[in-house]
Design a protein around this motif. Sequence first.
Motif, PDB file in Angstrom:
ATOM      1  N   GLN A  51       0.835  -1.207   0.000  1.00  0.00           N
ATOM      2  CA  GLN A  51       0.000   0.000   0.000  1.00  0.00           C
ATOM      3  C   GLN A  51       0.870   1.257   0.000  1.00  0.00           C
ATOM      4  O   GLN A  51       0.550   2.248  -0.659  1.00  0.00           O
ATOM      5  CB  GLN A  51      -0.930  -0.002   1.221  1.00  0.00           C
ATOM      6  N   HIS A  55       1.046   4.143  -2.904  1.00  0.00           N
ATOM      7  CA  HIS A  55       0.851   5.538  -2.490  1.00  0.00           C
ATOM      8  C   HIS A  55       2.038   6.399  -2.915  1.00  0.00           C
ATOM      9  O   HIS A  55       1.869   7.472  -3.515  1.00  0.00           O
ATOM     10  CB  HIS A  55       0.684   5.584  -0.969  1.00  0.00           C
ATOM     11  N   ASP A  91      -2.652  -6.300  -5.336  1.00  0.00           N
ATOM     12  CA  ASP A  91      -3.895  -5.683  -4.851  1.00  0.00           C
ATOM     13  C   ASP A  91      -3.596  -4.578  -3.836  1.00  0.00           C
ATOM     14  O   ASP A  91      -4.216  -3.511  -3.857  1.00  0.00           O
ATOM     15  CB  ASP A  91      -4.789  -6.736  -4.208  1.00  0.00           C
ATOM     16  N   GLY A  92      -2.622  -4.828  -2.951  1.00  0.00           N
ATOM     17  CA  GLY A  92      -2.255  -3.813  -1.963  1.00  0.00           C
ATOM     18  C   GLY A  92      -1.665  -2.579  -2.620  1.00  0.00           C
ATOM     19  O   GLY A  92      -1.980  -1.452  -2.230  1.00  0.00           O
ATOM     20  N   GLN A  95      -4.438  -0.629  -4.185  1.00  0.00           N
ATOM     21  CA  GLN A  95      -5.275   0.004  -3.174  1.00  0.00           C
ATOM     22  C   GLN A  95      -4.622   1.275  -2.648  1.00  0.00           C
ATOM     23  O   GLN A  95      -5.285   2.300  -2.463  1.00  0.00           O
ATOM     24  CB  GLN A  95      -5.534  -0.966  -2.019  1.00  0.00           C
ATOM     25  N   HIS A  98      -4.937   3.817  -5.377  1.00  0.00           N
ATOM     26  CA  HIS A  98      -6.340   4.215  -5.522  1.00  0.00           C
ATOM     27  C   HIS A  98      -6.780   5.161  -4.409  1.00  0.00           C
ATOM     28  O   HIS A  98      -7.473   6.159  -4.666  1.00  0.00           O
ATOM     29  CB  HIS A  98      -7.217   2.959  -5.524  1.00  0.00           C
ATOM     30  N   ASP A  99      -6.401   4.867  -3.186  1.00  0.00           N
ATOM     31  CA  ASP A  99      -6.826   5.702  -2.055  1.00  0.00           C
ATOM     32  C   ASP A  99      -6.318   7.134  -2.201  1.00  0.00           C
ATOM     33  O   ASP A  99      -7.053   8.099  -1.927  1.00  0.00           O
ATOM     34  CB  ASP A  99      -6.330   5.103  -0.736  1.00  0.00           C
TER      35      ASP A  99
END
Length: 306
Positions: A51, A55, A91-92, A95, A98-99
């Motif tokens: 994640q 980011h 997927d992480g 995500q 995306h966030d």
Amino acid sequence: MAAGAAINKAVVRGIGDDCAILRVRSGFELLVTTDLCIEDVHFRREWHPPQSVGHRCLARGLSDMAAMGGEPLSCFLSLGLPSGLSQSWVDGFLQGLHDLAQRFKVQLSGGDISSAQQITADIVVVGQAPAGKALLRSRARPGDRIYVTGDLGGSAAVLRQLYQGKKVKSAKSSRHFYPAPRVEVGGWLRQKGLAKSMIDLSDGLSVDLAHICEESRVSAIIYEDRVPVAKGAGLSLALHGGEDYELLFTAPAKAKLPNGIGGIKVTEIGLIRKRSNYSSAIQILGENGKERSLAPLGWEHFRKQG
């Protein structure tokens, strides 16, 4: 990459065709930036959760957009993935990206996926700014004051701990794992016409200020006692550590800058001077009242790092 719901009206057509279609507002110009994130260069899987990697990948492009005073609209992601990489890691990563994209209403509008020896992510961010109003590195002038947002050296301090083998929590509040691009601050400075030149602090204050000096054909002096040093970092990391993704900008002496913009601290740290014959384009004034050269010792690709 599955098509997502439209979150930005500038994206006429996103994922689904051979090209995305973007609509730029009348009287605006298109801004485009691209950044590579490569495993074991920009991140390590044993240090950075997926994640955080996603980011940070998008944050790099958004920070470039912030440095121009631009409004981000859309992004494009190309991924090179090694065989055996788990789906949960991918997927992480997505995500995390995306966030951050949702926060700034930046729509993922295309990209590509391929096999690779190591994880490689190329992010392209597209944005807009009023015609002729984007903030450039080349407009600093002698007499301008130099400012930075936030505190400096915090990301490098965490990286130093990681290199030392220490366990560091990858908290959402960490400026290293989850840097916050200063998009709102950059846009505000452009709208108010206060900043003359600007750059984001991705490679370190000493390197990035040198870029402004080079493009504007000026020199600069930094006041050592005014540099905002992040907790856990020292002056050296504040001057030379990279990946803070704060903004460094110059403003005329008569400009009245607030102490904070949108809750983000703003600090005056120096002065732009005429181009000189100093051994370095940047001088630093120590607390003893003596000047010394400040060499650009932040991150530079293809140079052996200390």
